[in-house]
Design an enzyme around this catalytic site. Structure first.
Site, PDB file in Angstrom:
ATOM      1  N   SER A  53      44.063 -23.911  -7.015  1.00 20.06           N
ATOM      2  CA  SER A  53      44.228 -24.630  -8.291  1.00 20.06           C
ATOM      3  C   SER A  53      44.406 -26.108  -7.994  1.00 20.06           C
ATOM      4  O   SER A  53      44.728 -26.492  -6.852  1.00 20.06           O
ATOM      5  CB  SER A  53      45.478 -24.088  -8.995  1.00 20.06           C
ATOM      6  OG  SER A  53      45.852 -24.904 -10.079  1.00 20.06           O
ATOM      7  N   TYR A  80      54.122 -21.115 -10.851  1.00 20.80           N
ATOM      8  CA  TYR A  80      52.668 -21.214 -10.649  1.00 20.80           C
ATOM      9  C   TYR A  80      52.358 -22.279  -9.595  1.00 20.80           C
ATOM     10  O   TYR A  80      51.561 -22.055  -8.680  1.00 20.80           O
ATOM     11  CB  TYR A  80      51.998 -21.553 -11.981  1.00 20.80           C
ATOM     12  CG  TYR A  80      50.483 -21.517 -11.972  1.00 20.80           C
ATOM     13  CD1 TYR A  80      49.800 -20.317 -12.128  1.00 20.80           C
ATOM     14  CD2 TYR A  80      49.737 -22.684 -11.809  1.00 20.80           C
ATOM     15  CE1 TYR A  80      48.412 -20.276 -12.132  1.00 20.80           C
ATOM     16  CE2 TYR A  80      48.354 -22.655 -11.812  1.00 20.80           C
ATOM     17  CZ  TYR A  80      47.693 -21.445 -11.986  1.00 20.80           C
ATOM     18  OH  TYR A  80      46.311 -21.421 -11.978  1.00 20.80           O
TER      19      TYR A  80
HETATM   20  P1  NAP Z   1      42.329 -15.206 -16.913  1.00 19.96           P
HETATM   21  O1  NAP Z   1      41.151 -15.138 -17.820  1.00 19.96           O
HETATM   22  O2  NAP Z   1      43.688 -15.031 -17.452  1.00 19.96           O
HETATM   23  O3  NAP Z   1      42.053 -14.229 -15.691  1.00 19.96           O
HETATM   24  C1  NAP Z   1      43.073 -13.767 -14.846  1.00 19.96           C
HETATM   25  C2  NAP Z   1      42.659 -12.446 -14.276  1.00 19.96           C
HETATM   26  O4  NAP Z   1      43.686 -11.923 -13.441  1.00 19.96           O
HETATM   27  C3  NAP Z   1      42.414 -11.408 -15.394  1.00 19.96           C
HETATM   28  O5  NAP Z   1      41.380 -10.560 -15.016  1.00 19.96           O
HETATM   29  C4  NAP Z   1      43.737 -10.685 -15.391  1.00 19.96           C
HETATM   30  O6  NAP Z   1      43.683  -9.409 -15.988  1.00 19.96           O
HETATM   31  C5  NAP Z   1      43.980 -10.610 -13.896  1.00 19.96           C
HETATM   32  N1  NAP Z   1      45.343 -10.208 -13.639  1.00 19.96           N
HETATM   33  C6  NAP Z   1      46.479 -10.787 -14.057  1.00 19.96           C
HETATM   34  N2  NAP Z   1      47.540 -10.069 -13.660  1.00 19.96           N
HETATM   35  C7  NAP Z   1      47.067  -9.004 -12.971  1.00 19.96           C
HETATM   36  C8  NAP Z   1      47.658  -7.894 -12.334  1.00 19.96           C
HETATM   37  N3  NAP Z   1      48.991  -7.703 -12.336  1.00 19.96           N
HETATM   38  N4  NAP Z   1      46.865  -6.997 -11.718  1.00 19.96           N
HETATM   39  C9  NAP Z   1      45.521  -7.130 -11.738  1.00 19.96           C
HETATM   40  N5  NAP Z   1      44.886  -8.158 -12.336  1.00 19.96           N
HETATM   41  C10 NAP Z   1      45.654  -9.085 -12.959  1.00 19.96           C
HETATM   42  O7  NAP Z   1      42.360 -16.649 -16.262  1.00 19.96           O
HETATM   43  P2  NAP Z   1      41.368 -17.358 -15.213  1.00 19.96           P
HETATM   44  O8  NAP Z   1      41.470 -18.797 -15.510  1.00 19.96           O
HETATM   45  O9  NAP Z   1      40.051 -16.710 -15.147  1.00 19.96           O
HETATM   46  O10 NAP Z   1      42.184 -17.110 -13.868  1.00 19.96           O
HETATM   47  C11 NAP Z   1      41.593 -16.647 -12.675  1.00 19.96           C
HETATM   48  C12 NAP Z   1      42.223 -17.374 -11.500  1.00 19.96           C
HETATM   49  O11 NAP Z   1      41.882 -18.763 -11.590  1.00 19.96           O
HETATM   50  C13 NAP Z   1      43.750 -17.323 -11.478  1.00 19.96           C
HETATM   51  O12 NAP Z   1      44.190 -17.164 -10.152  1.00 19.96           O
HETATM   52  C14 NAP Z   1      44.141 -18.692 -12.001  1.00 19.96           C
HETATM   53  O13 NAP Z   1      45.402 -19.089 -11.545  1.00 19.96           O
HETATM   54  C15 NAP Z   1      43.028 -19.537 -11.408  1.00 19.96           C
HETATM   55  N6  NAP Z   1      42.835 -20.851 -12.006  1.00 19.96           N
HETATM   56  C16 NAP Z   1      42.465 -20.992 -13.310  1.00 19.96           C
HETATM   57  C17 NAP Z   1      42.267 -22.274 -13.813  1.00 19.96           C
HETATM   58  C18 NAP Z   1      41.852 -22.519 -15.220  1.00 19.96           C
HETATM   59  O14 NAP Z   1      41.805 -23.699 -15.651  1.00 19.96           O
HETATM   60  N7  NAP Z   1      41.518 -21.521 -16.007  1.00 19.96           N
HETATM   61  C19 NAP Z   1      42.460 -23.384 -13.003  1.00 19.96           C
HETATM   62  C20 NAP Z   1      42.847 -23.199 -11.684  1.00 19.96           C
HETATM   63  C21 NAP Z   1      43.026 -21.924 -11.194  1.00 19.96           C
HETATM   64  P3  NAP Z   1      44.024  -9.247 -17.568  1.00 19.96           P
HETATM   65  O15 NAP Z   1      42.763  -9.635 -18.295  1.00 19.96           O
HETATM   66  O16 NAP Z   1      44.376  -7.808 -17.688  1.00 19.96           O
HETATM   67  O17 NAP Z   1      45.151 -10.172 -17.883  1.00 19.96           O
END
Ligand code: NAP
Length: 247
Positions: A139, A152
């Site tokens: 991130s 986080y």
């Molecule tokens: P997201 O749509 O909330 O996706 C997160 C994923 O992780 C979902 O599939 C979620 O499942 C899964 N997850 C959460 N808790 C879990 C658990 N206990 N067991 C198994 N799976 C679990 O958000 P995203 O932005 O795509 O996030 C993906 C990654 O990118 C994360 O590591 C996040 O920190 C990172 N990231 C995101 C951004 C951003 O701007 N969006 C920026 C930097 C880094 P559910 O659908 O069931 O919740």
């Protein structure tokens, strides 16, 4: 002629692949030729359908990383040689109000589960005597402090550190460990930020690309780090942020 960007014959596991960045990476890996196993706490039916409709191969497996050891045994005898550690959660509150529950929940999924799942993956790859690639989703908060997200930020700084430590230990053993650091991407993770017009505009004003990122913007970098083209890339954290950190 061999295509160094092909993942034909490879088997990938993507955590949190039912939506957002994980879904986009799963689709990208499949487009490059990999067979993809989508691991999440909910079935990744939509992702599997997207891959299959495009002529690729994907399946879904239920794993809840709220138990940091849930990845044990996941790789045994599976021939999986690519691991994308994408699953993650975020909890927002002022540092003075932040609870132990919000601290532990985020550290368990984003950091502890990531480490022990990667350990299980490496044991299986080393046992099968093969090559492997790990891509951790870091991130901007692997480098910056952020506000109101202490667990986080701590977890994502930890992900950056572990990426380098694991690269040091495994580079000579045939496992590439790298990370992608996404900028501000339109997913469930950033819903609260986008619901706040002032905050959302302030973020947008700093992004040189002039827009928030889409999940699909992250896929190419993650796929690249798994290919033979990246075989000498170890311990790198590739920013995919529309230029945010350059500013
Ligand atoms: P997201 O749509 O909330 O996706 C997160 C994923 O992780 C979902 O599939 C979620 O499942 C899964 N997850 C959460 N808790 C879990 C658990 N206990 N067991 C198994 N799976 C679990 O958000 P995203 O932005 O795509 O996030 C993906 C990654 O990118 C994360 O590591 C996040 O920190 C990172 N990231 C995101 C951004 C951003 O701007 N969006 C920026 C930097 C880094 P559910 O659908 O069931 O919740």
């Amino acid at each position: 002629m061999t295509n160094p960007f092909s993942l034909e014959g490879r088997r990938a596991l993507v955590t949190g692949a039912n939506t957002g960045i994980g879904q986009a990476i799963a689709v990208g890996l499949a487009a490059a030729g990999a067979e993809v196993l989508c691991a999440g706490r909910r079935a990744s039916d939509e992702t599997v359908a997207m891959v299959r409709d495009a002529g690729g191969r994907a399946d879904s497996v239920l794993v809840d990383f709220a138990d940091p050891m849930a990845g044990q045994g996941l790789f045994d005898g599976q021939g999986i040689d690519i691991l994308i550690n994408n699953a993650g959660i975020i909890r927002r509150n002022d540092a003075v109000e932040f609870t132990e529950e919000d601290w532990d929940a985020v550290i368990d999924v984003n950091l502890k589960a990531l480490f022990f799942t990667t350990q299980a993956f490496a044991k299986a790859v080393l046992a099968q005597g093969g090559q492997g690639a790990v891509v951790n989703i870091a991130s901007l908060l692997s480098f910056q402090g952020g506000v109101r997200v202490p667990s986080y930020t701590a977890a994502k700084h930890g992900v950056a550190g572990l990426t380098k430590l694991l690269a040091n230990e495994w580079a000579a053993k045939g496992i590439n460990v790298n990370a992608v650091a996404p900028g501000y991407i339109v997913t469930n993770n950033t819903e609260a930020l986008r619901a706040d017009p002032a905050r959302s505009q302030a973020i947008l004003d700093r992004i040189p690309a002039g827009r928030w990122g889409e999940a699909s913007d992250i896929a190419g970098a993650a796929v690249y780090l798994c290919t033979p083209a990246a075989r000498y890339v170890h311990g790198a954290i590739l920013n995919v942020d529309g230029g945010w950190l350059a500013r």
